[in-house]
Design a protein around this motif. Structure first.
Motif, PDB file in Angstrom:
ATOM      1  N   GLY A  93     106.607 -99.491-121.119  1.00  0.00           N
ATOM      2  CA  GLY A  93     107.729 -99.410-122.063  1.00  0.00           C
ATOM      3  C   GLY A  93     108.542 -98.132-121.958  1.00  0.00           C
ATOM      4  O   GLY A  93     108.550 -97.461-120.927  1.00  0.00           O
ATOM      5  N   LYS A  94     109.194 -97.792-123.119  1.00  0.00           N
ATOM      6  CA  LYS A  94     110.122 -96.661-123.131  1.00  0.00           C
ATOM      7  C   LYS A  94     109.404 -95.312-122.867  1.00  0.00           C
ATOM      8  O   LYS A  94     109.938 -94.396-122.255  1.00  0.00           O
ATOM      9  N   GLY A  95     108.188 -95.253-123.365  1.00  0.00           N
ATOM     10  CA  GLY A  95     107.380 -94.036-123.172  1.00  0.00           C
ATOM     11  C   GLY A  95     107.233 -93.700-121.711  1.00  0.00           C
ATOM     12  O   GLY A  95     107.304 -92.527-121.306  1.00  0.00           O
ATOM     13  N   LEU A  96     107.067 -94.741-120.895  1.00  0.00           N
ATOM     14  CA  LEU A  96     106.900 -94.550-119.446  1.00  0.00           C
ATOM     15  C   LEU A  96     108.151 -93.903-118.849  1.00  0.00           C
ATOM     16  O   LEU A  96     108.056 -92.928-118.080  1.00  0.00           O
ATOM     17  N   VAL A  97     109.318 -94.433-119.247  1.00  0.00           N
ATOM     18  CA  VAL A  97     110.591 -93.903-118.719  1.00  0.00           C
ATOM     19  C   VAL A  97     110.763 -92.434-119.113  1.00  0.00           C
ATOM     20  O   VAL A  97     111.121 -91.589-118.282  1.00  0.00           O
ATOM     21  N   ASP A  98     110.452 -92.116-120.387  1.00  0.00           N
ATOM     22  CA  ASP A  98     110.594 -90.737-120.855  1.00  0.00           C
ATOM     23  C   ASP A  98     109.702 -89.791-120.067  1.00  0.00           C
ATOM     24  O   ASP A  98     110.131 -88.720-119.635  1.00  0.00           O
ATOM     25  N   ILE A  99     108.453 -90.210-119.879  1.00  0.00           N
ATOM     26  CA  ILE A  99     107.504 -89.336-119.152  1.00  0.00           C
ATOM     27  C   ILE A  99     107.953 -89.166-117.698  1.00  0.00           C
ATOM     28  O   ILE A  99     107.937 -88.054-117.156  1.00  0.00           O
ATOM     29  N   LEU A 100     108.389 -90.284-117.079  1.00  0.00           N
ATOM     30  CA  LEU A 100     108.827 -90.196-115.680  1.00  0.00           C
ATOM     31  C   LEU A 100     110.065 -89.304-115.552  1.00  0.00           C
ATOM     32  O   LEU A 100     110.165 -88.518-114.615  1.00  0.00           O
ATOM     33  N   LEU A 101     110.956 -89.411-116.541  1.00  0.00           N
ATOM     34  CA  LEU A 101     112.152 -88.551-116.527  1.00  0.00           C
ATOM     35  C   LEU A 101     111.769 -87.084-116.648  1.00  0.00           C
ATOM     36  O   LEU A 101     112.304 -86.214-115.965  1.00  0.00           O
ATOM     37  N   PHE A 102     110.781 -86.813-117.540  1.00  0.00           N
ATOM     38  CA  PHE A 102     110.306 -85.440-117.725  1.00  0.00           C
ATOM     39  C   PHE A 102     109.718 -84.888-116.422  1.00  0.00           C
ATOM     40  O   PHE A 102     110.012 -83.771-115.998  1.00  0.00           O
ATOM     41  N   LEU A 103     108.888 -85.715-115.784  1.00  0.00           N
ATOM     42  CA  LEU A 103     108.255 -85.269-114.530  1.00  0.00           C
ATOM     43  C   LEU A 103     109.295 -85.055-113.431  1.00  0.00           C
ATOM     44  O   LEU A 103     109.211 -84.112-112.646  1.00  0.00           O
ATOM     45  N   PHE A 104     110.288 -85.953-113.421  1.00  0.00           N
ATOM     46  CA  PHE A 104     111.346 -85.817-112.428  1.00  0.00           C
ATOM     47  C   PHE A 104     112.125 -84.498-112.654  1.00  0.00           C
ATOM     48  O   PHE A 104     112.398 -83.745-111.712  1.00  0.00           O
ATOM     49  N   ALA A 105     112.417 -84.229-113.941  1.00  0.00           N
ATOM     50  CA  ALA A 105     113.124 -82.977-114.292  1.00  0.00           C
ATOM     51  C   ALA A 105     112.265 -81.771-113.892  1.00  0.00           C
ATOM     52  O   ALA A 105     112.775 -80.754-113.408  1.00  0.00           O
ATOM     53  N   TYR A 106     110.951 -81.883-114.092  1.00  0.00           N
ATOM     54  CA  TYR A 106     110.025 -80.799-113.733  1.00  0.00           C
ATOM     55  C   TYR A 106     110.089 -80.530-112.230  1.00  0.00           C
ATOM     56  O   TYR A 106     110.142 -79.376-111.781  1.00  0.00           O
ATOM     57  N   LEU A 107     110.122 -81.631-111.458  1.00  0.00           N
ATOM     58  CA  LEU A 107     110.197 -81.492-109.995  1.00  0.00           C
ATOM     59  C   LEU A 107     111.515 -80.844-109.580  1.00  0.00           C
ATOM     60  O   LEU A 107     111.531 -79.940-108.745  1.00  0.00           O
ATOM     61  N   VAL A 108     112.614 -81.294-110.192  1.00  0.00           N
ATOM     62  CA  VAL A 108     113.934 -80.742-109.862  1.00  0.00           C
ATOM     63  C   VAL A 108     113.983 -79.255-110.244  1.00  0.00           C
ATOM     64  O   VAL A 108     114.456 -78.414-109.465  1.00  0.00           O
ATOM     65  N   GLY A 109     113.435 -78.931-111.438  1.00  0.00           N
ATOM     66  CA  GLY A 109     113.394 -77.531-111.902  1.00  0.00           C
ATOM     67  C   GLY A 109     112.620 -76.665-110.924  1.00  0.00           C
ATOM     68  O   GLY A 109     113.059 -75.567-110.555  1.00  0.00           O
ATOM     69  N   SER A 110     111.447 -77.158-110.504  1.00  0.00           N
ATOM     70  CA  SER A 110     110.628 -76.411-109.542  1.00  0.00           C
ATOM     71  C   SER A 110     111.388 -76.206-108.241  1.00  0.00           C
ATOM     72  O   SER A 110     111.381 -75.113-107.659  1.00  0.00           O
ATOM     73  N   PHE A 111     112.063 -77.273-107.799  1.00  0.00           N
ATOM     74  CA  PHE A 111     112.809 -77.187-106.547  1.00  0.00           C
ATOM     75  C   PHE A 111     113.899 -76.118-106.650  1.00  0.00           C
ATOM     76  O   PHE A 111     114.062 -75.287-105.751  1.00  0.00           O
ATOM     77  N   LEU A 112     114.617 -76.130-107.787  1.00  0.00           N
ATOM     78  CA  LEU A 112     115.698 -75.144-107.972  1.00  0.00           C
ATOM     79  C   LEU A 112     115.149 -73.712-108.010  1.00  0.00           C
ATOM     80  O   LEU A 112     115.733 -72.801-107.425  1.00  0.00           O
ATOM     81  N   LEU A 113     114.013 -73.557-108.686  1.00  0.00           N
ATOM     82  CA  LEU A 113     113.378 -72.231-108.755  1.00  0.00           C
ATOM     83  C   LEU A 113     112.997 -71.766-107.353  1.00  0.00           C
ATOM     84  O   LEU A 113     113.260 -70.630-106.951  1.00  0.00           O
ATOM     85  N   PHE A 114     112.355 -72.654-106.586  1.00  0.00           N
ATOM     86  CA  PHE A 114     111.913 -72.319-105.229  1.00  0.00           C
ATOM     87  C   PHE A 114     113.127 -72.025-104.335  1.00  0.00           C
ATOM     88  O   PHE A 114     113.098 -71.115-103.529  1.00  0.00           O
ATOM     89  N   TRP A 115     114.178 -72.816-104.532  1.00  0.00           N
ATOM     90  CA  TRP A 115     115.377 -72.601-103.725  1.00  0.00           C
ATOM     91  C   TRP A 115     115.984 -71.234-104.054  1.00  0.00           C
ATOM     92  O   TRP A 115     116.420 -70.497-103.162  1.00  0.00           O
ATOM     93  N   GLY A 116     115.968 -70.868-105.335  1.00  0.00           N
ATOM     94  CA  GLY A 116     116.472 -69.564-105.774  1.00  0.00           C
ATOM     95  C   GLY A 116     115.693 -68.429-105.117  1.00  0.00           C
ATOM     96  O   GLY A 116     116.272 -67.462-104.624  1.00  0.00           O
ATOM     97  N   VAL A 117     114.354 -68.557-105.135  1.00  0.00           N
ATOM     98  CA  VAL A 117     113.501 -67.525-104.522  1.00  0.00           C
ATOM     99  C   VAL A 117     113.817 -67.432-103.025  1.00  0.00           C
ATOM    100  O   VAL A 117     113.970 -66.334-102.467  1.00  0.00           O
TER     101      VAL A 117
END
Lengths: 216, 174
Positions: free
Chosen positions: A155-179
């Protein structure tokens, strides 16, 4: 005026000025400066090592505590610890190769150049030894968490969690790219000009292929 | 650092402060930079004492430390270090040289011109010229620089020609 006369004038120059220094104050100042320099180097090394170890311990702790995805957290802890071990080993090896100011100019510039070249190598390859190991660990960890969630949540909970994890991955990528970007900027701005300066200096002293170091 | 090493440092400082000042004056022009480079050389000299094993002559060692420090010294970093350093260098011109009739006054004018010209040479050539003006033998220069005696000769001739060009009107034997 001939060069011989110029030499005479040059050698007479101490009679035209007087250097006044309180030698006790000088000694105190030098000892203070040396301590400050050693403290700065030690603090820089400790900061990097302690930060890496803290991250490794954090993942190790949660890896041992949690039931789900424990292996992924332990792998992440192991990879972070690997980066710390590499940093310590590199610092120890480079400490032995530090330029010694009592060496001849050519030897000292060569050691300084080797030192800068190593710094360039380290920063240029920061992706492989610093960013990629924890990066792979994070991707594996997030992937395994996603897999677990897909199997158990609907259900909706799955989408929210997947979106959060996706955002976490993108955030990590941006941080690593910055470094990564900061490191490459430092190479271009400081290290390459320094390397060229030292190469120029070395070239200015030795361009004959059969240079020998004279011993006194 | 032992008392013996501390005494050696004090002795070196008393004996070679003029030598160090010549190196400082060659590589740094402003009083602030001179003070910073002077302290940096003394700091490196202090740190180098444990490595001094009397295999080389004292002067060779002092020149090596002073020149190596000056060659890798960066003016841009001097401001950063300034925050942690106090001004300790006080160079005083002896008052009677201000009298225009004095030979010392003329020598000082010449030396100012020479220092300005040496600072315009590439750093590696400045060090060769400095050693030459201090009347070191080719053997001593080779030991300090880490190159062969024949290479010293080649480089010195080149540097002298450049210096003569810069000091046109003052030097006339080339």
């Amino acid at each position: 005026m001939t060069f011989d006369e110029l030499q005479e004038t040059w050698q007479s120059q101490q009679s035209s000025f007087k250097i006044k220094i309180d030698s006790d104050l000088l000694l105190k100042e030098i000892q203070r400066n040396k301590k400050h320099f050693e403290y700065t180097v030690l603090w820089r090394d400790l900061r990097e090592i302690v930060a890496g170890l803290a991250v490794a311990i954090f993942f190790l702790y949660y890896g041992l505590k949690s039931d789900a995805c424990a292996w992924a957290l332990l792998l992440l802890a192991f990879l972070c610890a690997g980066v710390v071990v590499f940093l310590i080993a590199d610092r120890l090896v480079q400490k032995k190769k530090k330029p010694r100011f009592g060496d001849s100019l050519v030897d000292c510039i060569q050691s300084s150049l080797a030192n800068v070249e190593h710094q360039v190598w380290l920063l240029k390859n920061v992706l492989w030894w610093y960013l990629l190991p924890p990066g792979i660990g994070i991707v594996i960890f997030v992937g395994s968490v996603m897999l677990k969630i897909i199997q158990n949540v609907r259900g909706k909970g799955l989408v929210d969690i997947l979106l959060f994890l996706f955002a976490y991955l993108v955030g990590s990528f941006l941080l690593f790219w910055g470094v990564y970007y900061l490191n490459q900027w430092a190479v271009r701005k400081y290290l390459i000009p320094r390397k060229e300066e030292l190469e120029h200096l070395l070239h200015g002293l030795e361009n004959s292929p059969t240079v020998t170091t004279a011993e006194m | 650092m032992t008392d013996k090493q501390e005494n050696l440092f004090r002795a070196w400082f008393d004996r070679y402060k003029n030598l160090i000042f010549k190196v400082v004056n060659t590589y740094a022009a402003s009083p602030e930079d001179q003070d910073d480079l002077f302290q940096e050389i003394l700091l490196q000299l202090w740190s180098s004492i444990p490595g001094f094993q009397r295999k080389s002559k004292e002067t060779t060692w002092i020149y090596r430390v002073a020149l190596n420090t000056a060659l890798v010294w960066k003016r841009t970093e001097s401001r950063k270090r300034k925050r942690f350093r106090r001004d300790i260098l006080d160079i005083q011109e002896i008052s009677h040289i201000k009298d225009n009739g004095d030979e010392l006054f003329r020598n000082k004018q010449i030396l100012d011109q020479v220092y300005d010209s040496i600072r315009q040479l590439p750093k590696s050539e400045s060090s060769i010229v400095l050693l030459y003006l201090d009347d070191l033998s080719y053997e001593e220069m080779a030991a300090i620089l880490g190159i062969s005696k024949s290479n010293v000769g080649v480089r010195l001739n080149r540097a002298k020609k450049k210096l003569a060009q810069l000091l046109k009107g003052l030097i006339d034997d080339l």
